[in-house]
Write a protein that holds these residues in place. Structure first.
Motif, PDB file in Angstrom:
ATOM      1  N   LYS A 178       0.832  -1.213   0.000  1.00 43.61           N
ATOM      2  CA  LYS A 178       0.000   0.000   0.000  1.00 43.61           C
ATOM      3  C   LYS A 178       0.864   1.260   0.000  1.00 43.61           C
ATOM      4  N   SER A 179       1.927   1.248   0.815  1.00 43.67           N
ATOM      5  CA  SER A 179       2.801   2.426   0.876  1.00 43.67           C
ATOM      6  C   SER A 179       3.570   2.598  -0.435  1.00 43.67           C
ATOM      7  N   PHE A 180       3.924   1.479  -1.089  1.00 45.94           N
ATOM      8  CA  PHE A 180       4.593   1.541  -2.387  1.00 45.94           C
ATOM      9  C   PHE A 180       3.694   2.223  -3.413  1.00 45.94           C
ATOM     10  N   ILE A 181       2.441   1.797  -3.437  1.00 47.93           N
ATOM     11  CA  ILE A 181       1.481   2.335  -4.407  1.00 47.93           C
ATOM     12  C   ILE A 181       1.246   3.824  -4.171  1.00 47.93           C
ATOM     13  N   GLU A 182       1.171   4.211  -2.902  1.00 43.79           N
ATOM     14  CA  GLU A 182       0.980   5.629  -2.580  1.00 43.79           C
ATOM     15  C   GLU A 182       2.225   6.449  -2.935  1.00 43.79           C
ATOM     16  N   ALA A 183       3.400   5.933  -2.596  1.00 40.98           N
ATOM     17  CA  ALA A 183       4.641   6.678  -2.824  1.00 40.98           C
ATOM     18  C   ALA A 183       4.920   6.883  -4.308  1.00 40.98           C
ATOM     19  N   THR A 184       4.560   5.905  -5.129  1.00 46.19           N
ATOM     20  CA  THR A 184       4.825   6.004  -6.568  1.00 46.19           C
ATOM     21  C   THR A 184       3.633   6.567  -7.341  1.00 46.19           C
ATOM     22  N   LYS A 185       2.549   6.848  -6.618  1.00 42.52           N
ATOM     23  CA  LYS A 185       1.362   7.471  -7.214  1.00 42.52           C
ATOM     24  C   LYS A 185       0.803   6.662  -8.396  1.00 42.52           C
ATOM     25  N   ILE A 186       0.665   5.343  -8.172  1.00 38.97           N
ATOM     26  CA  ILE A 186       0.134   4.475  -9.238  1.00 38.97           C
ATOM     27  C   ILE A 186      -1.215   3.865  -8.863  1.00 38.97           C
ATOM     28  N   LYS A 187      -1.907   4.457  -7.873  1.00 37.57           N
ATOM     29  CA  LYS A 187      -3.157   3.868  -7.378  1.00 37.57           C
ATOM     30  C   LYS A 187      -4.155   3.605  -8.504  1.00 37.57           C
ATOM     31  N   LYS A 188      -4.275   4.545  -9.449  1.00 41.73           N
ATOM     32  CA  LYS A 188      -5.260   4.396 -10.529  1.00 41.73           C
ATOM     33  C   LYS A 188      -4.865   3.332 -11.556  1.00 41.73           C
ATOM     34  N   ILE A 189      -3.566   3.017 -11.621  1.00 41.78           N
ATOM     35  CA  ILE A 189      -3.112   2.050 -12.628  1.00 41.78           C
ATOM     36  C   ILE A 189      -2.471   0.811 -11.997  1.00 41.78           C
ATOM     37  N   ALA A 190      -2.628   0.662 -10.687  1.00 42.88           N
ATOM     38  CA  ALA A 190      -1.951  -0.427  -9.969  1.00 42.88           C
ATOM     39  C   ALA A 190      -2.304  -1.806 -10.495  1.00 42.88           C
ATOM     40  N   ASN A 191      -3.522  -1.967 -11.040  1.00 43.43           N
ATOM     41  CA  ASN A 191      -3.951  -3.278 -11.543  1.00 43.43           C
ATOM     42  C   ASN A 191      -3.736  -3.442 -13.049  1.00 43.43           C
ATOM     43  N   ASN A 192      -3.102  -2.455 -13.668  1.00 43.60           N
ATOM     44  CA  ASN A 192      -2.779  -2.559 -15.089  1.00 43.60           C
ATOM     45  C   ASN A 192      -1.449  -3.291 -15.272  1.00 43.60           C
ATOM     46  N   PRO A 193      -1.256  -3.961 -16.424  1.00 40.92           N
ATOM     47  CA  PRO A 193       0.045  -4.619 -16.682  1.00 40.92           C
ATOM     48  C   PRO A 193       1.177  -3.612 -16.594  1.00 40.92           C
ATOM     49  N   ILE A 194       2.262  -4.017 -15.989  1.00 45.42           N
ATOM     50  CA  ILE A 194       3.361  -3.068 -15.785  1.00 45.42           C
ATOM     51  C   ILE A 194       4.019  -2.668 -17.099  1.00 45.42           C
ATOM     52  N   ASN A 195       3.816  -3.450 -18.143  1.00 44.76           N
ATOM     53  CA  ASN A 195       4.335  -3.092 -19.461  1.00 44.76           C
ATOM     54  C   ASN A 195       3.716  -1.793 -19.995  1.00 44.76           C
ATOM     55  N   SER A 196       2.557  -1.433 -19.440  1.00 40.77           N
ATOM     56  CA  SER A 196       1.887  -0.213 -19.894  1.00 40.77           C
ATOM     57  C   SER A 196       2.377   1.027 -19.150  1.00 40.77           C
ATOM     58  N   TYR A 197       3.253   0.847 -18.169  1.00 38.31           N
ATOM     59  CA  TYR A 197       3.736   1.969 -17.376  1.00 38.31           C
ATOM     60  C   TYR A 197       4.834   2.725 -18.126  1.00 38.31           C
ATOM     61  N   SER A 198       4.964   4.002 -17.830  1.00 39.52           N
ATOM     62  CA  SER A 198       6.041   4.789 -18.415  1.00 39.52           C
ATOM     63  C   SER A 198       7.376   4.394 -17.777  1.00 39.52           C
ATOM     64  N   SER A 199       8.460   4.703 -18.458  1.00 39.38           N
ATOM     65  CA  SER A 199       9.789   4.388 -17.920  1.00 39.38           C
ATOM     66  C   SER A 199      10.034   5.137 -16.613  1.00 39.38           C
ATOM     67  N   THR A 200       9.504   6.347 -16.492  1.00 40.71           N
ATOM     68  CA  THR A 200       9.662   7.130 -15.265  1.00 40.71           C
ATOM     69  C   THR A 200       8.981   6.449 -14.088  1.00 40.71           C
ATOM     70  N   THR A 201       7.779   5.930 -14.320  1.00 43.23           N
ATOM     71  CA  THR A 201       7.047   5.234 -13.250  1.00 43.23           C
ATOM     72  C   THR A 201       7.770   3.959 -12.837  1.00 43.23           C
ATOM     73  N   LYS A 202       8.315   3.238 -13.815  1.00 44.46           N
ATOM     74  CA  LYS A 202       9.069   2.020 -13.497  1.00 44.46           C
ATOM     75  C   LYS A 202      10.298   2.344 -12.657  1.00 44.46           C
ATOM     76  N   LYS A 203      10.970   3.454 -12.980  1.00 40.19           N
ATOM     77  CA  LYS A 203      12.144   3.848 -12.212  1.00 40.19           C
ATOM     78  C   LYS A 203      11.768   4.194 -10.772  1.00 40.19           C
ATOM     79  N   LYS A 204      10.602   4.805 -10.592  1.00 39.80           N
ATOM     80  CA  LYS A 204      10.145   5.116  -9.238  1.00 39.80           C
ATOM     81  C   LYS A 204       9.909   3.830  -8.443  1.00 39.80           C
ATOM     82  N   LEU A 205       9.343   2.830  -9.101  1.00 36.81           N
ATOM     83  CA  LEU A 205       9.141   1.543  -8.438  1.00 36.81           C
ATOM     84  C   LEU A 205      10.476   0.907  -8.071  1.00 36.81           C
ATOM     85  N   MET A 206      11.440   0.972  -8.989  1.00 34.15           N
ATOM     86  CA  MET A 206      12.769   0.434  -8.715  1.00 34.15           C
ATOM     87  C   MET A 206      13.379   1.085  -7.478  1.00 34.15           C
ATOM     88  N   LEU A 207      13.227   2.397  -7.365  1.00 36.86           N
ATOM     89  CA  LEU A 207      13.762   3.107  -6.207  1.00 36.86           C
ATOM     90  C   LEU A 207      13.081   2.664  -4.919  1.00 36.86           C
TER      91      LEU A 207
END
Length: 227
Positions: A131-160
């Motif tokens: 839950k804290s990961f989803i809030e910190a990376t601001k992906i709540k609206k797309i959390a259930n979407n395939p990660i392949n659809s995420y932007s490179s910036t969003t993926k980098k935030k998850l990596m961090l």
């Protein structure tokens, strides 16, 4: 004088690798065979490098293209094995670069859950951290979407976020971190400084001059694989 506590020490490390190039020859047959067989050329990516990463340091590795910046982080992080020299670390460094793997067809939420479980975190704590990961990376609206659809910036935030969750003693970041707005930049800088204050060493490749002057307390200059 503040005592420096080493978290990683490298002694006289060198890294070379071979590439195939075409011979510069006007003879058509020679060109054809060169394209198939190739001409081996040895690249000296790192040459006899010794360094120490200390807890509390935020370090920028700088140098021209091809100077060995990524090779240095990959070698310190363990993804590349040096041809000579030794590396000691208090624990395995965390390396963030383009090779970080996601399960592309799974959702962001599922990738987060699996990553946390792979770190040895129990299911209850994983659910809380997710839950804290989803809030910190601001992906709540797309959390259930395939990660392949995420932007490179969003993926980098998850990596961090994965890196911060491991609380590493040595964090090696070979990525350009793009943050939107002053608030995001301030939050990122604050978390990096907190990690350093807790005794970690953070090493960056790809920071701007402005970021280096604001965030870092040490700079390593590489030129042709040497410090």
């Amino acid at each position: 004088m503040v005592k420096k506590t080493p978290v990683l020490v490298a002694k006289e490390i060198s890294l070379t690798y071979d590439i195939k190039t075409l011979r510069n020859n006007k003879n058509r047959w020679t060109k054809l065979t060169s394209a198939i067989i190739g001409h081996k050329k040895t690249i000296h990516a790192l040459e006899n490098i010794s360094l120490q990463l200390n807890g509390g340091e935020i370090i920028a590795v700088v140098g021209n293209a091809g100077s060995g910046k990524s090779s240095l982080l990959e070698t310190l992080g363990g993804s590349s094995k040096p041809n000579s020299g030794e590396i000691w670390a208090v624990e395995s460094p965390v390396l963030l670069n383009g090779s970080f793997a996601f399960f592309g067809q799974l959702s962001g939420a599922e990738n987060i859950r699996l990553a946390l479980l792979s770190m040895g975190i129990n299911k209850t704590r994983t659910a809380q951290l997710s839950k804290s990961f989803i809030e910190a990376t601001k992906i709540k609206k797309i959390a259930n979407n395939p990660i392949n659809s995420y932007s490179s910036t969003t993926k980098k935030k998850l990596m961090l976020e994965f890196a911060f969750a491991q609380n590493p003693k040595a964090l090696l970041i070979d990525q350009r971190i793009k943050l939107r707005g002053q608030e995001e930049r301030a939050e990122f800088e604050s978390r990096i400084k907190e990690l350093a204050k807790a005794g970690s060493s953070i090493v960056f490749v790809g920071l701007s001059i402005a970021q280096i002057s604001k965030l870092c307390n040490r700079v390593i200059w590489l030129e042709q694989g040497q410090i």
